[in-house]
Write a protein that holds these residues in place. Structure first.
Motif, mmCIF file in Angstrom:
data_model
loop_
_atom_site.group_PDB
_atom_site.id
_atom_site.type_symbol
_atom_site.label_atom_id
_atom_site.label_comp_id
_atom_site.label_asym_id
_atom_site.label_seq_id
_atom_site.Cartn_x
_atom_site.Cartn_y
_atom_site.Cartn_z
ATOM 1 N N SER A 156 11.855 -8.094 -4.641
ATOM 2 C CA SER A 156 10.601 -8.090 -3.894
ATOM 3 C C SER A 156 9.441 -7.723 -4.803
ATOM 4 O O SER A 156 9.598 -6.971 -5.776
ATOM 5 C CB SER A 156 10.667 -7.092 -2.731
ATOM 6 O OG SER A 156 11.577 -7.515 -1.746
ATOM 7 N N TYR A 209 5.205 -6.406 -4.788
ATOM 8 C CA TYR A 209 4.405 -5.520 -3.944
ATOM 9 C C TYR A 209 2.946 -5.439 -4.390
ATOM 10 O O TYR A 209 2.610 -5.703 -5.546
ATOM 11 C CB TYR A 209 5.010 -4.110 -3.961
ATOM 12 C CG TYR A 209 6.344 -4.009 -3.266
ATOM 13 C CD1 TYR A 209 6.427 -3.675 -1.921
ATOM 14 C CD2 TYR A 209 7.529 -4.271 -3.952
ATOM 15 C CE1 TYR A 209 7.647 -3.582 -1.271
ATOM 16 C CE2 TYR A 209 8.756 -4.189 -3.311
ATOM 17 C CZ TYR A 209 8.803 -3.840 -1.970
ATOM 18 O OH TYR A 209 10.023 -3.763 -1.335
ATOM 19 N N ARG A 210 2.113 -5.018 -3.421
ATOM 20 C CA ARG A 210 0.728 -4.649 -3.681
ATOM 21 C C ARG A 210 0.572 -3.162 -3.390
ATOM 22 O O ARG A 210 1.022 -2.670 -2.344
ATOM 23 C CB ARG A 210 -0.224 -5.453 -2.792
ATOM 24 C CG ARG A 210 -1.708 -5.061 -2.926
ATOM 25 C CD ARG A 210 -2.586 -5.782 -1.913
ATOM 26 N NE ARG A 210 -2.442 -7.228 -2.056
ATOM 27 C CZ ARG A 210 -1.940 -8.025 -1.118
ATOM 28 N NH1 ARG A 210 -1.533 -7.522 0.044
ATOM 29 N NH2 ARG A 210 -1.832 -9.325 -1.329
ATOM 30 N N LYS A 235 -1.455 -0.414 -1.978
ATOM 31 C CA LYS A 235 -2.494 -0.508 -0.954
ATOM 32 C C LYS A 235 -3.808 0.158 -1.370
ATOM 33 O O LYS A 235 -4.895 -0.377 -1.133
ATOM 34 C CB LYS A 235 -1.986 0.107 0.353
ATOM 35 C CG LYS A 235 -0.867 -0.692 1.021
ATOM 36 C CD LYS A 235 -0.433 -0.048 2.334
ATOM 37 C CE LYS A 235 0.651 -0.863 3.025
ATOM 38 N NZ LYS A 235 1.085 -0.248 4.299
ATOM 39 N N GLU A 243 -1.627 -5.726 -7.699
ATOM 40 C CA GLU A 243 -0.310 -6.362 -7.603
ATOM 41 C C GLU A 243 0.368 -6.431 -8.964
ATOM 42 O O GLU A 243 1.557 -6.726 -9.047
ATOM 43 C CB GLU A 243 -0.462 -7.770 -7.023
ATOM 44 C CG GLU A 243 -1.064 -7.774 -5.635
ATOM 45 C CD GLU A 243 -1.370 -9.159 -5.102
ATOM 46 O OE1 GLU A 243 -1.816 -9.277 -3.953
ATOM 47 O OE2 GLU A 243 -1.150 -10.136 -5.860
ATOM 48 N N GLY A 259 10.692 -3.279 1.567
ATOM 49 C CA GLY A 259 9.750 -3.690 2.590
ATOM 50 C C GLY A 259 8.489 -2.850 2.544
ATOM 51 O O GLY A 259 8.280 -2.053 1.621
ATOM 52 N N ASN A 260 7.634 -3.012 3.539
ATOM 53 C CA ASN A 260 6.362 -2.303 3.583
ATOM 54 C C ASN A 260 6.568 -0.801 3.758
ATOM 55 O O ASN A 260 7.471 -0.358 4.467
ATOM 56 C CB ASN A 260 5.501 -2.822 4.726
ATOM 57 C CG ASN A 260 5.089 -4.273 4.532
ATOM 58 O OD1 ASN A 260 5.059 -4.787 3.408
ATOM 59 N ND2 ASN A 260 4.770 -4.951 5.620
ATOM 60 N N THR A 261 5.697 -0.026 3.099
ATOM 61 C CA THR A 261 5.665 1.427 3.255
ATOM 62 C C THR A 261 4.198 1.832 3.409
ATOM 63 O O THR A 261 3.304 1.001 3.264
ATOM 64 C CB THR A 261 6.264 2.145 2.023
ATOM 65 O OG1 THR A 261 5.356 2.027 0.921
ATOM 66 C CG2 THR A 261 7.620 1.566 1.648
ATOM 67 N N PHE A 288 2.748 0.925 -0.151
ATOM 68 C CA PHE A 288 2.917 -0.394 -0.748
ATOM 69 C C PHE A 288 3.162 -1.452 0.319
ATOM 70 O O PHE A 288 3.810 -1.196 1.336
ATOM 71 C CB PHE A 288 4.094 -0.392 -1.735
ATOM 72 C CG PHE A 288 3.868 0.455 -2.961
ATOM 73 C CD1 PHE A 288 3.255 -0.081 -4.092
ATOM 74 C CD2 PHE A 288 4.262 1.779 -2.978
ATOM 75 C CE1 PHE A 288 3.052 0.698 -5.218
ATOM 76 C CE2 PHE A 288 4.051 2.567 -4.097
ATOM 77 C CZ PHE A 288 3.441 2.023 -5.222
ATOM 78 N N GLU A 289 2.651 -2.647 0.057
ATOM 79 C CA GLU A 289 2.863 -3.794 0.930
ATOM 80 C C GLU A 289 3.674 -4.852 0.189
ATOM 81 O O GLU A 289 3.330 -5.219 -0.945
ATOM 82 C CB GLU A 289 1.524 -4.398 1.351
ATOM 83 C CG GLU A 289 1.649 -5.654 2.201
ATOM 84 C CD GLU A 289 0.310 -6.299 2.497
ATOM 85 O OE1 GLU A 289 0.305 -7.361 3.156
ATOM 86 O OE2 GLU A 289 -0.731 -5.768 2.048
ATOM 87 N N ARG A 290 4.748 -5.324 0.801
ATOM 88 C CA ARG A 290 5.532 -6.388 0.177
ATOM 89 C C ARG A 290 4.769 -7.706 0.322
ATOM 90 O O ARG A 290 4.409 -8.106 1.425
ATOM 91 C CB ARG A 290 6.915 -6.497 0.817
ATOM 92 C CG ARG A 290 7.729 -7.632 0.208
ATOM 93 C CD ARG A 290 9.223 -7.429 0.321
ATOM 94 N NE ARG A 290 9.681 -7.337 1.692
ATOM 95 C CZ ARG A 290 10.942 -6.993 2.031
ATOM 96 N NH1 ARG A 290 11.845 -6.711 1.092
ATOM 97 N NH2 ARG A 290 11.296 -6.926 3.295
ATOM 98 N N ILE A 291 4.549 -8.389 -0.799
ATOM 99 C CA ILE A 291 3.773 -9.627 -0.788
ATOM 100 C C ILE A 291 4.631 -10.855 -1.046
ATOM 101 O O ILE A 291 4.188 -11.978 -0.817
ATOM 102 C CB ILE A 291 2.624 -9.573 -1.817
ATOM 103 C CG1 ILE A 291 3.159 -9.296 -3.232
ATOM 104 C CG2 ILE A 291 1.597 -8.511 -1.411
ATOM 105 C CD1 ILE A 291 2.103 -9.349 -4.313
#
Length: 233
Positions: free
Chosen positions: A135, A137-138, A140, A145, A178-180, A183-186
């Motif tokens: 995965s 991520y970005r 946040k 990225e 996944g998202n936390t 961090f965002e999964r992109i």
């Protein structure tokens, strides 16, 4: 061991995230992936990285030569690296063995492997069960990225500030998948047997490790990959 390209190799160019980072997805890479799996079982593994959550062993030199012979021209063109002279700095059989409750903080968040925008990473999936792919991520708070020299200090200072906040990943969170809050999964690449993905090493990424990976210790649950770093000479 004969290591050669599969007759029906498939190479797909993709981009992900707001930064449109390039990634190559290569299916049916080697002719006989089972031979690599058999070779990996005979190797001596050691934990030689403070960050990789498991032991590794050197992959065959012929494997490196196959990647360069088969994919070098595509890598140079697609990733716009400044020279066609590429070399491997790392090429290992890799197995994830660290239980989620034993991960260090930096192993519970996405990471980048290098600040060099020309450095490439490759992951070759050599397992057939659903044991997780990779995965991207970005972050946040910064919106980053990928991390380069210009962003490095800003990113580290942001992480340090978040270490004192309520959203820092806890030991019980285990592997990120996944998202936390931070961090965002992109993007997510699925792990397909005999698929290899190649991407820039400064992208924020992590293995998509399922929570039940350690529920079964049978041989069929071994998450075997070949992990490589490829650099410009």
């Amino acid at each position: 061991m004969d290591i050669s390209a599969h007759h029906s190799i498939s190479i797909n160019e993709q981009y992900f995230g707001q930064e449109q980072a390039p990634i190559l997805v290569v299916d049916n890479f080697v002719k006989d992936p089972e031979a690599l799996v058999a070779d990996a079982k005979k190797c001596q593994y050691v934990k030689n990285s403070p960050f990789y959550p498991g032991p590794r062993a050197p992959a065959p030199l012929a494997y490196q030569e196959l990647i360069l012979r088969t994919l070098k021209e595509k890598m140079v063109d697609f990733f716009q690296v400044p020279t066609p002279n590429l070399k491997f700095s790392i090429c290992h059989y890799s197995v994830i063995t660290t239980p989620p409750d034993q991960l260090k903080l930096l192993q519970r968040i996405p990471h980048f492997d290098s600040l060099n925008e020309n450095g490439l990473a490759a992951v070759h999936y050599l397992f057939k069960e659903d044991l997780g792919g990779t995965s991207f991520y970005r972050h946040k708070k910064t919106g980053f990225e990928s991390i380069n020299e210009a962003r490095h200090i800003t990113y580290l200072r942001s992480l340090e500030a978040e270490n004192d906040g309520p959203n820092i990943p806890k030991i019980s969170d285990g592997y990120i998948n996944g998202n936390t809050p931070l961090f965002e999964r992109i993007s997510q690449q699925q792990a397909v047997f005999n698929r290899i993905i190649i991407y820039r090493r400064n992208s924020l990424h992590s293995g998509s490790i399922p929570a039940d990976l350690f529920d079964n210790t049978s041989q069929s649950k071994i998450r075997l990959t070949i992990s490589s770093f490829i650099d410009c000479e």
